[in-house]
Design an enzyme around this catalytic site. Structure first.
Site, short mmCIF file in Angstrom:
data_model
loop_
_atom_site.label_atom_id
_atom_site.label_comp_id
_atom_site.label_asym_id
_atom_site.label_seq_id
_atom_site.Cartn_x
_atom_site.Cartn_y
_atom_site.Cartn_z
N ARG A 24 3.18 25.21 -2.46
CA ARG A 24 3.83 23.73 -2.41
C ARG A 24 4.40 23.69 -3.75
O ARG A 24 3.66 23.47 -4.63
CB ARG A 24 2.96 22.59 -1.89
CG ARG A 24 3.79 21.44 -2.26
CD ARG A 24 3.07 20.21 -1.70
NE ARG A 24 3.67 18.86 -1.98
CZ ARG A 24 3.43 17.89 -2.75
NH1 ARG A 24 2.34 18.04 -3.43
NH2 ARG A 24 4.11 16.88 -2.72
N ASN B 62 -1.73 24.08 -3.34
CA ASN B 62 -1.07 22.95 -3.83
C ASN B 62 -1.69 22.88 -5.13
O ASN B 62 -2.71 22.20 -5.18
CB ASN B 62 -1.22 21.70 -2.95
CG ASN B 62 -0.37 20.60 -3.26
OD1 ASN B 62 0.21 20.60 -4.34
ND2 ASN B 62 -0.39 19.52 -2.63
N HIS C 247 8.56 14.35 -1.09
CA HIS C 247 7.76 14.52 0.10
C HIS C 247 8.53 15.04 1.26
O HIS C 247 8.33 14.68 2.32
CB HIS C 247 7.54 12.70 0.55
CG HIS C 247 6.68 11.87 -0.07
ND1 HIS C 247 6.69 10.64 -0.26
CD2 HIS C 247 5.50 12.56 -0.85
CE1 HIS C 247 5.81 10.24 -1.17
NE2 HIS C 247 5.07 11.36 -1.49
N GLY D 231 1.84 7.88 -3.44
CA GLY D 231 3.40 7.73 -3.68
C GLY D 231 3.78 7.38 -2.26
O GLY D 231 3.41 7.99 -1.24
N ARG E 206 3.70 3.08 -9.26
CA ARG E 206 5.35 3.16 -9.69
C ARG E 206 6.01 2.05 -9.00
O ARG E 206 5.52 1.51 -8.27
CB ARG E 206 5.75 4.63 -9.04
CG ARG E 206 5.00 5.85 -9.54
CD ARG E 206 6.09 6.81 -9.02
NE ARG E 206 5.46 8.05 -9.23
CZ ARG E 206 5.14 9.03 -8.28
NH1 ARG E 206 5.38 8.95 -7.10
NH2 ARG E 206 4.28 10.12 -8.36
N GLY F 51 1.71 6.25 1.00
CA GLY F 51 0.30 6.77 0.24
C GLY F 51 0.51 6.11 -1.06
O GLY F 51 1.10 4.94 -1.35
N HIS G 128 6.62 7.64 4.70
CA HIS G 128 5.40 8.10 4.13
C HIS G 128 4.86 7.24 3.14
O HIS G 128 5.35 7.06 1.98
CB HIS G 128 5.61 9.65 3.54
CG HIS G 128 4.23 10.36 2.93
ND1 HIS G 128 3.82 11.37 3.26
CD2 HIS G 128 3.44 9.70 1.90
CE1 HIS G 128 2.87 11.53 2.74
NE2 HIS G 128 2.63 10.84 1.81
N GLU H 174 1.29 18.34 5.82
CA GLU H 174 2.00 19.23 5.02
C GLU H 174 1.43 20.59 5.22
O GLU H 174 2.45 21.80 5.10
CB GLU H 174 2.01 18.77 3.34
CG GLU H 174 3.00 17.51 3.53
CD GLU H 174 2.58 16.57 2.45
OE1 GLU H 174 1.31 16.28 2.27
OE2 GLU H 174 3.30 16.37 1.26
N LYS I 267 -5.53 22.02 -4.54
CA LYS I 267 -5.85 21.90 -3.33
C LYS I 267 -5.60 23.08 -2.41
O LYS I 267 -4.69 23.73 -2.65
CB LYS I 267 -5.17 20.76 -2.61
CG LYS I 267 -5.85 19.51 -2.65
CD LYS I 267 -4.88 18.50 -1.58
CE LYS I 267 -4.63 17.09 -2.31
NZ LYS I 267 -3.76 16.18 -1.34
N ILE J 234 -1.64 5.28 3.77
CA ILE J 234 -1.63 3.70 4.02
C ILE J 234 -0.72 3.81 5.62
O ILE J 234 -1.24 2.78 6.63
CB ILE J 234 -0.70 2.75 3.09
CG1 ILE J 234 -1.47 3.09 1.83
CG2 ILE J 234 -0.47 1.52 3.68
CD1 ILE J 234 -0.48 2.45 0.76
N GLY J 235 0.30 4.57 5.50
CA GLY J 235 1.10 4.36 7.00
C GLY J 235 0.12 4.76 8.06
O GLY J 235 0.39 4.04 9.17
P1 ADP Z 1 -1.52 10.45 -1.69
O1 ADP Z 1 -0.17 9.85 -2.15
O2 ADP Z 1 -2.09 10.44 -3.17
O3 ADP Z 1 -1.57 11.62 -1.08
P2 ADP Z 1 -2.84 9.04 0.26
O4 ADP Z 1 -1.74 9.48 1.40
O5 ADP Z 1 -4.16 9.67 0.64
O6 ADP Z 1 -2.49 9.08 -1.09
O7 ADP Z 1 -2.97 7.46 0.28
C1 ADP Z 1 -3.79 6.92 -0.27
C2 ADP Z 1 -3.56 5.39 -0.17
O8 ADP Z 1 -3.98 5.04 1.34
C3 ADP Z 1 -4.71 4.48 -0.98
O9 ADP Z 1 -3.88 3.41 -1.54
C4 ADP Z 1 -5.58 4.03 0.14
O10 ADP Z 1 -6.01 2.76 -0.15
C5 ADP Z 1 -4.67 4.00 1.30
N1 ADP Z 1 -5.58 3.98 2.31
C6 ADP Z 1 -6.38 4.93 2.92
N2 ADP Z 1 -7.06 4.39 3.93
C7 ADP Z 1 -6.52 3.12 4.34
C8 ADP Z 1 -6.86 2.18 5.28
N3 ADP Z 1 -7.92 2.43 6.42
N4 ADP Z 1 -6.40 1.07 5.19
C9 ADP Z 1 -5.31 0.68 4.09
N5 ADP Z 1 -5.27 1.59 3.26
C10 ADP Z 1 -5.80 2.84 3.36
#
Ligand code: ADP
Length: 413
Positions: free
Chosen positions: A99, A7, A189, A221, A250, A219, A217, A396, A14, A342-343
């Site tokens: 990717r 990626n 995504h 993004g 964003r 994160g 999804h 992914e 990555k 986050i999810g």
């Molecule tokens: P990307 O979109 O760059 O792949 P990720 O999917 O890794 O990013 O998501 C990063 C986000 O997830 C950040 O805002 C981080 O703070 C949040 N995050 C990771 N672990 C936790 C947690 N335990 N509780 C709340 N937010 C989290």
């Protein structure tokens, strides 16, 4: 088959090496043999490589470009110190999957890379000016370093959404902009949402046409995807990843008239405003503190910071709005699935997004939502909930590896 999944991002590379084949895929026993990340390509890079359960390497070193990054990965794979199971030389890598961010309207599924495909990815450059050039450099670097005979496969982040109907992908602006400039909603995504559809299907033991779910999804993004009959029916990102949910930096959906108004009042150029909407908005813009959800949750709890609280509330409200919209568009869904940093990891955010959705048929089980280790795959709704809710961690790389296996073995036949 040992597959190198690459990626190449705008400034990072990555990778994972995944062992997969028909039996492993059927038993869900595909294995990640090694993974790594090179950040800050183009300067003093941060390198971290890890062979599953064996060695790990962390160092800072100047990495000038993608070619050097791929070369560094290749050197590590071959070095005896890496101790990767079953990998002693580059010939133990049987195919490479890339990717690729944007496939435009040209690429509706994964494809074996040849000169025409490279040109096609180049043609989509205008649509993803930061990412597609990096993907192309990665493809050329692999050819130089691993040899021209190694099969390389492109897996597109937009392809899963190619099933969206015109009613979902057309913008209500003069039609000739679509015809002449291909301005439409593409969605991103896609590989992550495809994994969620695939995993849900396996978990429930159902056939693809029974997969009617909403995949969130969330994160840095974030995007939501309405998956109907196993196919993307609508998604929140559009012509670019800027549309849709509130994200780390964003804005997501805004009234486009704001752009002209800011330009007029502040003397900012269009480029500056679009950069502001991409890099200084979202959670960061509202809170004025950080784009990182974990930090914002800490600020909210420890300092009762009003704007941190507001940023999180707006994030959750917009996510809930899309769930409601997609339930209406799809005529109901069997489940909603949370993924992304986050999810998958934040029970609090999942709880806040789902609060008040009970009349629509979704009731979270607060115990199941909070229990379990970070990202652990599980049901988090009550047994009575008409719509089920799940946590499924994103993967992914696995989708890419399986696509590569499918196409590379078909090539061999
Ligand atoms: P990307 O979109 O760059 O792949 P990720 O999917 O890794 O990013 O998501 C990063 C986000 O997830 C950040 O805002 C981080 O703070 C949040 N995050 C990771 N672990 C936790 C947690 N335990 N509780 C709340 N937010 C989290």
């Amino acid at each position: 088959m040992n597959i190198l999944v690459l990626n190449c991002g705008s400034s990072s590379v990555k990778f994972q090496i995944i062992a997969t084949d028909e039996t492993r895929a059927a038993q869900n026993s595909d294995e990640c043999l090694a993974k790594g990340l090179i950040e800050r390509v183009g300067g003093l890079a941060l390198i971290s490589f890890e062979a599953a359960g064996r060695s790990c390497l962390k160092e800072d070193a100047p990495i000038r470009d993608y070619r050097e990054a791929v070369k560094r990965i290749a050197q590590w794979l071959e070095s005896p110190q890496s101790e990767i199971q079953g990998i002693r030389s580059l010939s133990d890598i049987h195919a490479v999957g890339h990717r690729v961010v944007h496939g435009g309207e040209k690429f509706k599924s994964s494809i074996v890379i040849d000169k025409d495909v490279e040109n096609g990815i180049g043609d989509c450059m205008d649509l993803a000016p930061l990412h597609n050039p990096a993907n192309l450099r990665g493809i050329r670097a692999v050819r130089d370093i691993f040899g021209a005979t190694l099969p390389q496969i492109a897996v597109f982040d937009t392809a899963f959404h190619s099933t969206m109907p015109e009613t979902s992908y057309l913008y209500p602006i003069p039609y000739h902009f679509y015809r002449r400039l291909k301005i439409r909603r593409y969605g991103f995504h896609g590989i992550s949402h495809q994994y969620i559809a695939m995993r849900y299907q396996t978990l429930m033991g159902v056939s693809p046409h029974e997969v009617d779910i909403i995949s969130l999804h969330l994160g840095n993004g974030s995007s939501v995807c309405a998956i109907k009959g196993g196919k993307s029916f609508d998604t929140s990102m559009g012509f670019t990843p800027l549309e849709g949910l509130v994200m780390g930096t964003r804005s997501g959906d805004i009234d486009p008239s704001i752009i002209e108004y800011i330009s007029h009042k502040e003397g900012m150029s269009l480029t500056e405003i679009v950069a502001m909407l991409n890099r200084e908005s979202g959670l960061l813009g509202i809170s004025g503190i950080t784009s990182d959800m974990r930090e914002l949750l800490d600020e909210e709890e420890e300092s009762h910071d009003r704007r941190a609280h507001l940023a999180i509330d707006i994030f959750c409200l917009r996510a809930r709005r899309y769930i409601g919209a997609y339930l209406a568009e799809m005529g109901g869904a069997k489940a909603i699935v949370f993924t992304g940093g986050i999810g998958a990891n934040s029970p609090q955010i999942r709880g806040r997004i789902c609060a008040g959705l009970e009349p629509l048929g979704l009731t979270l089980d607060s115990g199941k939502n909070s229990a379990g280790s970070l990202g652990e795959e599980r049901v988090i709704s009550t047994p009575e909930s008409r719509i089920q809710a799940y946590v499924i961690a994103a993967n992914e790389e696995l989708v890419i590896a399986r696509e590569v296996f499918r196409l590379a073995s078909a090539e061999k036949r």
